[in-house]
Design a protein around this motif. Structure first.
Motif, short mmCIF file in Angstrom:
data_model
loop_
_atom_site.label_atom_id
_atom_site.label_comp_id
_atom_site.label_asym_id
_atom_site.label_seq_id
_atom_site.Cartn_x
_atom_site.Cartn_y
_atom_site.Cartn_z
N THR A 69 -3.73 4.37 20.11
CA THR A 69 -4.82 3.83 19.29
C THR A 69 -4.27 3.32 17.98
OG1 THR A 69 -5.32 5.94 18.19
CG2 THR A 69 -6.41 5.51 20.31
N MET A 70 -4.94 2.32 17.43
CA MET A 70 -4.56 1.81 16.12
C MET A 70 -5.83 1.41 15.36
SD MET A 70 -2.12 -1.39 14.97
CE MET A 70 -3.37 -2.65 15.28
N GLN A 71 -5.91 1.84 14.13
CA GLN A 71 -6.94 1.38 13.20
C GLN A 71 -6.24 0.66 12.06
OE1 GLN A 71 -9.21 4.84 12.02
NE2 GLN A 71 -10.57 4.65 13.76
N ARG A 72 -6.72 -0.52 11.73
CA ARG A 72 -6.07 -1.31 10.68
C ARG A 72 -7.11 -2.02 9.83
NH1 ARG A 72 -2.02 -6.21 12.20
NH2 ARG A 72 -0.50 -4.55 12.47
N THR A 73 -6.93 -1.97 8.52
CA THR A 73 -7.68 -2.80 7.58
C THR A 73 -6.70 -3.75 6.91
OG1 THR A 73 -9.23 -0.99 7.15
CG2 THR A 73 -9.26 -2.84 5.62
N ALA A 74 -6.92 -5.05 7.07
CA ALA A 74 -6.02 -6.05 6.51
C ALA A 74 -6.64 -6.66 5.26
CB ALA A 74 -5.73 -7.13 7.55
N TYR A 75 -5.78 -6.96 4.29
CA TYR A 75 -6.22 -7.50 2.99
C TYR A 75 -5.53 -8.84 2.73
CZ TYR A 75 -7.50 -2.59 2.41
OH TYR A 75 -8.03 -1.33 2.59
N ASP A 76 -6.24 -9.72 2.02
CA ASP A 76 -5.62 -11.00 1.65
C ASP A 76 -4.89 -10.85 0.32
OD1 ASP A 76 -7.55 -11.07 -0.35
OD2 ASP A 76 -8.67 -12.75 0.51
N ASP A 77 -4.39 -11.96 -0.20
CA ASP A 77 -3.57 -11.88 -1.40
C ASP A 77 -4.38 -11.66 -2.67
OD1 ASP A 77 -4.74 -14.37 -1.26
OD2 ASP A 77 -2.92 -15.50 -1.70
N THR A 78 -5.71 -11.58 -2.55
CA THR A 78 -6.55 -11.23 -3.71
C THR A 78 -6.96 -9.76 -3.66
OG1 THR A 78 -8.69 -11.75 -2.67
CG2 THR A 78 -7.48 -13.58 -3.68
N GLY A 79 -6.56 -9.06 -2.60
CA GLY A 79 -6.93 -7.66 -2.43
C GLY A 79 -8.23 -7.46 -1.68
N ARG A 80 -8.83 -8.54 -1.18
CA ARG A 80 -10.08 -8.45 -0.43
C ARG A 80 -9.81 -8.02 1.01
NH1 ARG A 80 -13.13 -14.00 1.15
NH2 ARG A 80 -10.91 -14.46 1.50
N ALA A 81 -10.62 -7.08 1.50
CA ALA A 81 -10.53 -6.69 2.90
C ALA A 81 -11.11 -7.81 3.77
CB ALA A 81 -11.28 -5.39 3.16
#
Length: 261
Positions: free
Chosen positions: A226-238
């Motif tokens: 299993t994998m849970q991931r939250t990715a963010y952009d270069d402004t820190g926004r999810a």
């Protein structure tokens, strides 16, 4: 019989014909393990591909200059890993290689394509739903706010590898189902001007539910990664929250660990 360190080449009638095997009889590593490692490497590197026939154990032992029990043990170790299958009246056949994915901020589609695995995608769901508490917390939005839910089945060589569930803010981009089935989510994000910068990720394991087993062509209760991931952009926004399950028989995460100075 091959001497210490000799190379032996399979001859006539199987996919092994073009391969050399180095078997060191003076090594403490058992001959069956040496053979299984070299066969596994040939599968992973594409020298042996899904559908290739290796012949039966008697033929293999003759061609490789090994005893039949040694060949049988080597083959069984790869059958247990799901890389080979025995077919009555046919012999031993390559099924697939296990996907080994580097642990970095990349998409499964890109990693599979780079590894020559020929990824395909079936979109199960692409719709807008209210965010649950977990999704809201991951994306930093109010609970119940509208999010885009994607459920996709990712396959290689016609065999399912992973079931992917992703949540995204709906204003981020238009996620057309046809485009999602032709490429990866992260490619679509980048094309929409989203610069992925970092992610928080958790990896675990559990048994497959009956529904997951059906989707992934596994038995109920089979081991899943299993994998849970939250990715963010270069402004820190999810920009994306994903909960994915992978067939442990066909998939592994590849870690590189460094000692702290």
């Amino acid at each position: 019989m091959p001497r210490t360190g000799d190379r032996t080449r399979a001859t006539s009638g199987s996919a092994l014909d073009a391969l050399d095997f180095t078997l060191d009889r003076s090594s403490p590593v058992p001959l069956y393990h040496q053979l299984s490692q070299q066969l596994e490497a040939a599968i992973e590197q594409g020298a042996l591909t899904p559908g290739n026939l290796l012949g039966n154990e008697i033929d293999l032992s003759t061609r490789l200059g090994l005893s039949r029990p040694t060949v049988r043990q080597a083959i069984q170790s790869l059958v247990d890993k799901g890389l080979l299958v025995r077919r009555r009246g046919v012999g031993t056949q390559v099924v697939h290689s296990q996907v080994k994915r580097p642990l970095e901020l990349s998409s499964l589609y890109d990693d599979l394509e780079a590894a020559g695995q020929g990824p395909t995608t079936h979109v199960v769901r692409n719709e807008r739903v209210p965010a649950t508490a977990d999704v809201a917390a991951a994306l930093g939005i109010p609970e119940g706010a509208e999010v885009t839910l994607l459920e996709r089945l990712r396959s290689t060589h016609g065999q399912p590898v992973a079931f992917l569930c992703n949540y995204l803010p709906p204003a981020l981009l238009d996620l057309d189902t046809a485009r999602l089935e032709g490429t990866g989510l992260y490619r679509l994000l980048r094309a929409a001007g989203v610069t992925l910068h970092s992610a928080r990720q958790t990896i675990g394991a559990r048994s497959a539910t009956a529904e997951e087993a059906t989707l992934l062509a596994e038995r109920a209760g089979a081991a899943l990664l299993t994998m849970q991931r939250t990715a963010y952009d270069d402004t820190g926004r999810a920009v994306e929250y994903g909960t994915h399950v992978y067939r442990a028989s066909r998939y592994a995460f590849d870690f590189r660990l460094l000692v702290r100075p």
